[in-house]
Design a protein around this motif. Sequence first.
Motif, PDB file in Angstrom:
ATOM      1  N   ALA A 131       0.835  -1.202   0.000  1.00 27.83           N
ATOM      2  CA  ALA A 131       0.000   0.000   0.000  1.00 27.83           C
ATOM      3  C   ALA A 131       0.867   1.248   0.000  1.00 27.83           C
ATOM      4  CB  ALA A 131      -0.928   0.010   1.217  1.00 27.83           C
ATOM      5  N   VAL A 132       0.389   2.271  -0.696  1.00 25.89           N
ATOM      6  CA  VAL A 132       1.044   3.586  -0.708  1.00 25.89           C
ATOM      7  C   VAL A 132      -0.044   4.654  -0.717  1.00 25.89           C
ATOM      8  CG1 VAL A 132       3.082   2.734  -1.943  1.00 25.89           C
ATOM      9  CG2 VAL A 132       1.182   3.746  -3.232  1.00 25.89           C
ATOM     10  N   SER A 133       0.345   5.893  -0.417  1.00 25.34           N
ATOM     11  CA  SER A 133      -0.647   6.967  -0.419  1.00 25.34           C
ATOM     12  C   SER A 133      -0.007   8.283  -0.824  1.00 25.34           C
ATOM     13  CB  SER A 133      -1.281   7.118   0.970  1.00 25.34           C
ATOM     14  OG  SER A 133      -0.341   7.671   1.884  1.00 25.34           O
ATOM     15  N   GLY A 137      -5.215  10.353  -1.542  1.00 19.42           N
ATOM     16  CA  GLY A 137      -5.762   9.105  -1.038  1.00 19.42           C
ATOM     17  C   GLY A 137      -4.738   7.988  -1.035  1.00 19.42           C
ATOM     18  N   ALA A 138      -5.208   6.771  -0.793  1.00 21.56           N
ATOM     19  CA  ALA A 138      -4.303   5.620  -0.665  1.00 21.56           C
ATOM     20  C   ALA A 138      -4.797   4.459  -1.509  1.00 21.56           C
ATOM     21  CB  ALA A 138      -4.209   5.197   0.798  1.00 21.56           C
ATOM     22  N   ILE A 139      -3.861   3.603  -1.915  1.00 17.67           N
ATOM     23  CA  ILE A 139      -4.206   2.400  -2.684  1.00 17.67           C
ATOM     24  C   ILE A 139      -3.592   1.176  -2.003  1.00 17.67           C
ATOM     25  CG2 ILE A 139      -4.508   3.573  -4.891  1.00 17.67           C
ATOM     26  CD1 ILE A 139      -1.648   2.712  -5.639  1.00 17.67           C
ATOM     27  N   PHE A 140      -4.265   0.022  -2.163  1.00 19.47           N
ATOM     28  CA  PHE A 140      -3.882  -1.184  -1.426  1.00 19.47           C
ATOM     29  C   PHE A 140      -4.118  -2.425  -2.280  1.00 19.47           C
ATOM     30  CE2 PHE A 140      -5.825  -4.539   1.422  1.00 19.47           C
ATOM     31  CZ  PHE A 140      -4.616  -5.055   1.876  1.00 19.47           C
ATOM     32  N   ASN A 141      -3.120  -3.299  -2.285  1.00 22.84           N
ATOM     33  CA  ASN A 141      -3.264  -4.618  -2.884  1.00 22.84           C
ATOM     34  C   ASN A 141      -2.444  -5.582  -2.035  1.00 22.84           C
ATOM     35  OD1 ASN A 141      -3.093  -7.012  -4.356  1.00 22.84           O
ATOM     36  ND2 ASN A 141      -3.045  -5.967  -6.337  1.00 22.84           N
ATOM     37  N   PRO A 142      -3.078  -6.509  -1.347  1.00 19.49           N
ATOM     38  CA  PRO A 142      -2.357  -7.430  -0.453  1.00 19.49           C
ATOM     39  C   PRO A 142      -1.336  -8.304  -1.173  1.00 19.49           C
ATOM     40  CG  PRO A 142      -4.621  -8.168  -0.765  1.00 19.49           C
ATOM     41  CD  PRO A 142      -4.530  -6.791  -1.362  1.00 19.49           C
ATOM     42  N   GLY A 144       0.630  -7.133  -3.521  1.00 17.00           N
ATOM     43  CA  GLY A 144       1.772  -6.306  -3.869  1.00 17.00           C
ATOM     44  C   GLY A 144       1.485  -5.296  -4.965  1.00 17.00           C
ATOM     45  N   ILE A 145       2.206  -4.176  -4.900  1.00 15.45           N
ATOM     46  CA  ILE A 145       2.099  -3.094  -5.878  1.00 15.45           C
ATOM     47  C   ILE A 145       3.498  -2.782  -6.372  1.00 15.45           C
ATOM     48  CG2 ILE A 145       1.474  -0.663  -6.206  1.00 15.45           C
ATOM     49  CD1 ILE A 145      -0.503  -1.001  -3.860  1.00 15.45           C
ATOM     50  N   ASP A 146       3.667  -2.598  -7.665  1.00 15.07           N
ATOM     51  CA  ASP A 146       4.966  -2.251  -8.234  1.00 15.07           C
ATOM     52  C   ASP A 146       5.193  -0.749  -8.090  1.00 15.07           C
ATOM     53  OD1 ASP A 146       7.175  -1.627  -9.799  1.00 15.07           O
ATOM     54  OD2 ASP A 146       6.678  -3.064 -11.361  1.00 15.07           O
ATOM     55  N   PRO A 147       6.119  -0.307  -7.213  1.00 16.34           N
ATOM     56  CA  PRO A 147       6.335   1.121  -6.986  1.00 16.34           C
ATOM     57  C   PRO A 147       6.760   1.879  -8.245  1.00 16.34           C
ATOM     58  CG  PRO A 147       7.431  -0.181  -5.297  1.00 16.34           C
ATOM     59  CD  PRO A 147       7.004  -1.127  -6.368  1.00 16.34           C
ATOM     60  N   ASN A 148       7.475   1.210  -9.132  1.00 20.42           N
ATOM     61  CA  ASN A 148       7.911   1.867 -10.365  1.00 20.42           C
ATOM     62  C   ASN A 148       6.712   2.183 -11.263  1.00 20.42           C
ATOM     63  OD1 ASN A 148      10.977   1.819 -10.242  1.00 20.42           O
ATOM     64  ND2 ASN A 148      10.524  -0.336  -9.893  1.00 20.42           N
ATOM     65  N   LYS A 149       5.762   1.272 -11.335  1.00 21.62           N
ATOM     66  CA  LYS A 149       4.555   1.512 -12.131  1.00 21.62           C
ATOM     67  C   LYS A 149       3.680   2.587 -11.482  1.00 21.62           C
ATOM     68  CE  LYS A 149       4.387  -3.067 -14.287  1.00 21.62           C
ATOM     69  NZ  LYS A 149       3.608  -4.330 -14.452  1.00 21.62           N
ATOM     70  N   VAL A 150       3.628   2.585 -10.148  1.00 25.79           N
ATOM     71  CA  VAL A 150       2.859   3.615  -9.444  1.00 25.79           C
ATOM     72  C   VAL A 150       3.488   4.986  -9.685  1.00 25.79           C
ATOM     73  CG1 VAL A 150       2.065   4.456  -7.203  1.00 25.79           C
ATOM     74  CG2 VAL A 150       2.072   2.011  -7.671  1.00 25.79           C
ATOM     75  N   ASP A 151       4.817   5.042  -9.659  1.00 24.00           N
ATOM     76  CA  ASP A 151       5.520   6.303  -9.923  1.00 24.00           C
ATOM     77  C   ASP A 151       5.188   6.816 -11.321  1.00 24.00           C
ATOM     78  OD1 ASP A 151       7.305   8.466  -9.731  1.00 24.00           O
ATOM     79  OD2 ASP A 151       8.994   7.260 -10.421  1.00 24.00           O
ATOM     80  N   ALA A 152       5.232   5.932 -12.315  1.00 25.45           N
ATOM     81  CA  ALA A 152       4.908   6.330 -13.689  1.00 25.45           C
ATOM     82  C   ALA A 152       3.457   6.804 -13.788  1.00 25.45           C
ATOM     83  CB  ALA A 152       5.151   5.156 -14.637  1.00 25.45           C
ATOM     84  N   TYR A 153       2.556   6.108 -13.091  1.00 24.97           N
ATOM     85  CA  TYR A 153       1.143   6.489 -13.105  1.00 24.97           C
ATOM     86  C   TYR A 153       0.947   7.864 -12.465  1.00 24.97           C
ATOM     87  CZ  TYR A 153      -3.865   6.446 -12.059  1.00 24.97           C
ATOM     88  OH  TYR A 153      -5.196   6.774 -11.977  1.00 24.97           O
ATOM     89  N   LYS A 154       1.624   8.110 -11.350  1.00 30.09           N
ATOM     90  CA  LYS A 154       1.463   9.391 -10.673  1.00 30.09           C
ATOM     91  C   LYS A 154       2.027  10.541 -11.509  1.00 30.09           C
ATOM     92  CE  LYS A 154       2.182  11.982  -6.433  1.00 30.09           C
ATOM     93  NZ  LYS A 154       2.574  11.989  -5.018  1.00 30.09           N
ATOM     94  N   ALA A 166      -5.311  -2.037  -7.825  1.00 31.81           N
ATOM     95  CA  ALA A 166      -5.254  -1.744  -6.385  1.00 31.81           C
ATOM     96  C   ALA A 166      -6.565  -1.097  -5.960  1.00 31.81           C
ATOM     97  CB  ALA A 166      -4.081  -0.823  -6.069  1.00 31.81           C
ATOM     98  N   ASP A 167      -6.977  -1.382  -4.748  1.00 32.42           N
ATOM     99  CA  ASP A 167      -8.204  -0.798  -4.202  1.00 32.42           C
ATOM    100  C   ASP A 167      -7.904   0.521  -3.508  1.00 32.42           C
ATOM    101  OD1 ASP A 167      -9.693  -3.067  -4.996  1.00 32.42           O
ATOM    102  OD2 ASP A 167      -9.114  -4.121  -3.152  1.00 32.42           O
ATOM    103  N   GLN A 168      -8.842   1.455  -3.584  1.00 30.08           N
ATOM    104  CA  GLN A 168      -8.677   2.726  -2.883  1.00 30.08           C
ATOM    105  C   GLN A 168      -9.123   2.568  -1.430  1.00 30.08           C
ATOM    106  OE1 GLN A 168     -10.336   6.139  -4.833  1.00 30.08           O
ATOM    107  NE2 GLN A 168      -9.886   7.530  -3.131  1.00 30.08           N
ATOM    108  N   ILE A 169      -8.289   3.052  -0.514  1.00 30.36           N
ATOM    109  CA  ILE A 169      -8.618   3.042   0.908  1.00 30.36           C
ATOM    110  C   ILE A 169      -8.333   4.422   1.486  1.00 30.36           C
ATOM    111  CG2 ILE A 169      -8.166   0.570   1.197  1.00 30.36           C
ATOM    112  CD1 ILE A 169      -5.421   1.282   2.361  1.00 30.36           C
TER     113      ILE A 169
END
Length: 308
Positions: A131-133, A137-142, A144-154, A166-169
């Motif tokens: 999970a990261v935020s 907001g925050a996103i969660f996947n038990p 695992g989440i690829d931080p590199n893909k999240v960085d590119a998405y952000k 990932a689910d929003q929490i």
Amino acid sequence: MVSDPRHMTLKQRETLTRRYTTEIALLIGPDRDIPAPDVNTNSQTMAWMMDTYSMHAGHTVPAVVTGKPLSIGGSEGRNEATARGAVYTIIEAAKHLGLDLEGARVVVQGFGNAGMFSAKLMAEIGATVIAVSDTAGAIFNPKGIDPNKVDAYKRENGTVVGFAGADQITNSQLLELDCDILIPAAIENQIGEHNAPKIKAKIVAEAANGPTSPEADRILFDRGVFLIPDILCNAGGVTVSYFEWVQDLQNLFWREATINARLKEVMVKSFTDVLQMATKHKVNMRTAAYMVAVARVAEATLTRGIYP
């Protein structure tokens, strides 16, 4: 009137930075106070500050600030230093606790510089970021989440929210997730009396400044949660800022591998010193860190003596 740099143009931020630097020019200098980037500032901000100060001085003074771009005297490894230092302390804490970091579940609050690099570095050593935020907001996947893909998405969307797979929490839910390592890397006062009893992490690594209240400190300590305090955990940034200052003064720059090796040496020794103090006096790591700091200042003061 409060100025929010997120809603200002580049020119407005430059004007504000240069005017502010002019006002504090008497307080800063290569042998005085030396600014470095933090929340809502970056290497470009430091470049404007260095240039403004240098214009007043009449010559280039790169050592007046740290966290600058490499092209004007910045240091290799500075951008990732806060996160890298935090990860070095997490590795040492895991050794102390007998926690295997391979597959360890990691939650990162805040996906700015410190949080984003912390997530990437933890993934590199085999941990699973679940999970990261960010401020939206925050996103969660038990699984695992690829931080590199999240960085590119952000970078493309301006937030981690909405990342596929990932689910929003909520931020509150993120802090209370069942995990092995919680890395608060956002702002202060995130863990208090109200949620400290619900923290499930084995290790809380404070990559942010002041994320845990004194009351929460006591609760976490009593519950056996191993907390790495901000004064130790996020010291990697200021340590490499010191390295940058030294390099600027010498006009001699080091390779990134050298910087990372020296950073690791500093962080591991500091962690060991604090842990030994905590074990010896049966106190939490934050109190131990303060005890180490006060002891060093007291020794130096006694050694220097009192004048006149």
